[in-house]
Design an enzyme around this catalytic site. Structure first.
Site, PDB file in Angstrom:
ATOM      1  CB  CYS A 290      -4.164 -33.474 -18.176  1.00  0.00           C
ATOM      2  SG  CYS A 290      -3.097 -32.221 -18.775  1.00  0.00           S
TER       3      CYS A 290
ATOM      4  CG  ASN B  22      -5.493 -34.595 -11.439  1.00  0.00           C
ATOM      5  OD1 ASN B  22      -6.498 -33.977 -11.117  1.00  0.00           O
ATOM      6  ND2 ASN B  22      -4.561 -34.072 -12.186  1.00  0.00           N
TER       7      ASN B  22
ATOM      8  CG  HIS C 145      -5.156 -31.174  -7.426  1.00  0.00           C
ATOM      9  ND1 HIS C 145      -4.145 -30.588  -8.161  1.00  0.00           N
ATOM     10  CD2 HIS C 145      -5.931 -31.846  -8.309  1.00  0.00           C
ATOM     11  CE1 HIS C 145      -4.319 -30.891  -9.447  1.00  0.00           C
ATOM     12  NE2 HIS C 145      -5.385 -31.655  -9.556  1.00  0.00           N
TER      13      HIS C 145
ATOM     14  CD  GLU D  83       1.397 -30.185 -13.587  1.00  0.00           C
ATOM     15  OE1 GLU D  83       1.365 -31.285 -14.168  1.00  0.00           O
ATOM     16  OE2 GLU D  83       1.191 -29.111 -14.153  1.00  0.00           O
ATOM     17  NE  ARG D  84      -0.328 -37.874  -9.913  1.00  0.00           N
ATOM     18  CZ  ARG D  84      -1.465 -38.561  -9.955  1.00  0.00           C
ATOM     19  NH1 ARG D  84      -1.777 -39.387  -8.983  1.00  0.00           N
ATOM     20  NH2 ARG D  84      -2.314 -38.410 -10.950  1.00  0.00           N
TER      21      ARG D  84
ATOM     22  CB  CYS E  99      -1.521 -27.223 -12.678  1.00  0.00           C
ATOM     23  SG  CYS E  99      -2.296 -28.796 -12.291  1.00  0.00           S
TER      24      CYS E  99
ATOM     25  CB  THR F 223      -6.588 -30.803 -12.583  1.00  0.00           C
ATOM     26  OG1 THR F 223      -5.166 -30.975 -12.623  1.00  0.00           O
ATOM     27  CG2 THR F 223      -7.214 -31.526 -13.762  1.00  0.00           C
ATOM     28  N   GLY F 224      -5.312 -28.216 -11.121  1.00  0.00           N
ATOM     29  CA  GLY F 224      -4.860 -27.585  -9.875  1.00  0.00           C
ATOM     30  C   GLY F 224      -5.578 -26.273  -9.615  1.00  0.00           C
TER      31      GLY F 224
END
Ligand code: ZDP
Length: 294
Positions: free
Chosen positions: A75, A177, A179, A228-229, A237, A239-240
């Protein structure tokens, strides 16, 4: 037993932070996290983050539950908040029952090595209040995302997918994670609440996926909206944003150093050419502290 918490946000992506340094298991269950994240019946947050003891030579371990109780590997906005939280704990700035201070975080440059589900992540608290994070190396193979949009050992770059009765061209990137990134003419025109969940739960993503829509303003400046998931629409986000710049470089739309404008504000992202590592710089802000009663 009552549990102390602090609420932080990174560009409006908000988290409940728990001092879990005395135990290697989170003191709150995923079910409790769902209740605490509820914006009407709880504290309200996009997730709950735990500062746990380090392992394998790291200073701390981060774990996080999404607002639906699922547990992501990593995250980006959350780890900036965690770095500030740890600095505040170490400096006793938020040791209750002291009154909350307007000033947040430490003045000095402080580095932490943090164990996460996506490997060791290194955070640096800068004197200007921003947090710079070494987010590691993105993973691109379909099996690593995971996605079925390409062969297991191939990359899913600019590949077609059918979602919500429409054909999209997407690029898939893992920052630990998953994307799925789509470049669009106008991000404000995307019906995020409708298409977001259909990407998240598409059978092409066995672990579900975070979904980002990107509008390129210049090669070094893009606008992004995210579904987001496990959390739905959020204001930012981390990481996004990293995954979006990786995708932008891969499809020839972005520079390696690109600013990503999210509804909550701007993140500076850099994908280093030689090391292949991604650096994310942005704010993290404490908003209040409190106590969860039994
Ligand atoms: O991968 C997921 O399930 C995400 N919902 C995790 C949270 C990502 C986050 N928004 C970020 O900034 O990277 C916290």
């Amino acid at each position: 037993m009552p549990i102390e918490f602090a609420k932080y946000h990174g560009l409006g992506n908000d988290f409940i932070l728990i001092d879990n340094r005395h135990s290697s298991e989170p003191v709150i269950t995923p079910e409790q996290a769902v209740d605490l994240c509820d914006r009407h019946f709880g504290i309200g947050a996009d997730g709950v983050i735990f500062a746990l003891p380090g392992q394998n030579g790291t200073d701390y371990t981060m774990r996080i539950f999404n607002s639906d109780g699922s547990e992501p590997e990593m995250c980006g906005n959350g780890i900036r908040c965690l770095a500030k939280f740890i600095a505040d704990l170490e400096s006793k700035e938020i040791d209750p029952p002291q009154p909350p201070l307007a000033k947040g975080g430490s003045e000095s440059n402080t580095e932490y090595r943090i164990h996460t589900g996506a490997g060791v992540i290194i955070t640096e608290l800068r004197s200007d209040g921003q947090v710079k994070v070494d987010m590691g190396v993105p993973r691109l193979l379909a099996a690593e995302i995971p996605t079925t949009l390409a062969a297991a050992d191939a990359k899913a770059i600019d590949v077609p997918i059918e979602v919500a009765d429409k054909s999209w061209s997407v690029t898939c990137v893992s920052m630990g994670n998953p994307h799925c990134i789509t470049f669009v003419e106008d991000v404000s025109a995307v019906a995020l609440e409708t298409v977001g969940p259909q990407f998240e739960h598409n059978k092409a993503f066995p672990q579900r996926t975070n979904t980002e829509f990107i509008q390129v303003i210049r090669s070094d400046y893009v606008k992004m909206r995210v579904w987001e998931r496990g959390a739905g629409v959020t204001l930012a986000c981390g990481t996004g944003a990293c995954a979006a710049v990786v995708a932008g470089v891969l499809v020839g739309k972005c520079d390696r150093a690109t600013a990503v404008e999210l509804p909550g504000g701007v993140l500076e992202i850099e994908w280093a050419e030689v090391s292949g590592r991604i650096y994310m710089t942005g704010p993290a802000q404490r908003v209040f502290t409190g106590c969860i009663s039994d």
